[in-house]
Design an enzyme around this catalytic site. Structure first.
Site, short mmCIF file in Angstrom:
data_model
loop_
_atom_site.label_atom_id
_atom_site.label_comp_id
_atom_site.label_asym_id
_atom_site.label_seq_id
_atom_site.Cartn_x
_atom_site.Cartn_y
_atom_site.Cartn_z
N GLY A 20 0.79 -1.24 0.00
CA GLY A 20 0.00 0.00 0.00
C GLY A 20 0.81 1.28 0.00
O GLY A 20 0.31 2.32 0.42
N ASN A 22 1.65 3.03 -2.60
CA ASN A 22 0.96 3.96 -3.52
C ASN A 22 -0.32 4.50 -2.88
O ASN A 22 -0.65 5.67 -3.08
CB ASN A 22 0.62 3.25 -4.84
CG ASN A 22 1.81 3.22 -5.78
OD1 ASN A 22 2.22 4.25 -6.31
ND2 ASN A 22 2.38 2.04 -5.97
N HIS A 114 1.09 0.24 -13.12
CA HIS A 114 1.76 -1.02 -13.44
C HIS A 114 3.28 -0.77 -13.54
O HIS A 114 3.70 0.20 -14.16
CB HIS A 114 1.22 -1.56 -14.76
CG HIS A 114 1.79 -2.89 -15.11
ND1 HIS A 114 1.40 -4.06 -14.49
CD2 HIS A 114 2.75 -3.24 -16.00
CE1 HIS A 114 2.09 -5.06 -14.98
NE2 HIS A 114 2.92 -4.60 -15.90
#
Ligand code: GRF
Length: 194
Positions: A20, A22, A114
């Protein structure tokens, strides 16, 4: 189309499965003075996701989804999204693929980060695959989510140089650092067009 008038902020749900970082980074960005969005909800398929600690720390509503039955899981997700008036979903290390049905029923934008320069290295193990192919560059991509894995329209990308001394762990770390810059930037770009 949603209009960003006055103080109306966009409600965002972040989907996570692991660390987590981000998620945390987006929360911090959302707390800046001129931010146009709130992180209203975090959804995780994993009870022990480390990133859930940021929900506690920043008082963000969390919902853990049992994915034993995907159909039921997505039903619950859609209810939560509606209940919390979510305008946009940010996937951030969410290890489940959203079905066509969920994407259609939600009907609003979903974006993902990604760790590769898409369309190269969709799916898992991106760093090792880039190293195995002796690539000079890798990087990260923020893109819209459609029903095909890591295949939606690209919003922003950041290139990262691969050095001979890099291994998968080092490369992941370098790229993650760039992800933390790229995701808020890409989100800003998306919000301007909402
Ligand atoms: C990131 O590398 C992201 O690109 C990928 O999964 C990782 C999640 O990291 N989809 P974190 O959970 O945000 O730290």
């Amino acid at each position: 189309m949603l209009r960003l008038i006055g103080i109306k902020k966009i409600n965002i749900a972040v989907f996570i499965s692991g660390n987590g970082s981000n998620f945390k980074n987006l929360i911090i960005d959302s707390l800046k003075k001129r931010s146009k969005y709130n992180i209203k909800l975090v959804i995780s398929n994993n009870t022990t996701a480390k990133g859930l600690k940021y929900a506690r720390k920043f008082k963000i509503k969390k919902k853990i989804i049992n994915y034993l039955n995907k159909k039921n899981a997505e039903k619950t997700i859609l209810i939560e999204l509606k209940k919390n008036k979510i305008d946009l979903i940010c996937l951030a290390g969410f290890m489940k693929i959203l079905s066509k049905n969920l994407i259609k029923k939600f009907g609003k934008q979903i974006i993902n980060i990604h760790p590769s320069l898409l369309p190269k290295y969709k799916g898992l193990d991106t760093h090792q695959r880039a190293l195995n192919d002796k690539q000079k560059y890798s990087g990260c991509t923020v893109h819209y989510v459609n029903s095909r894995l890591d295949s939606g329209k690209i919003i922003l990308q950041k290139k990262v140089r691969i050095f001979k001394t890099d291994n998968s762990r080092k490369l992941a770390k370098k790229i993650l650092k760039q992800e933390h810059i790229l995701y808020p930037k890409a989100l800003k770009k998306v919000l301007v067009n909402l």
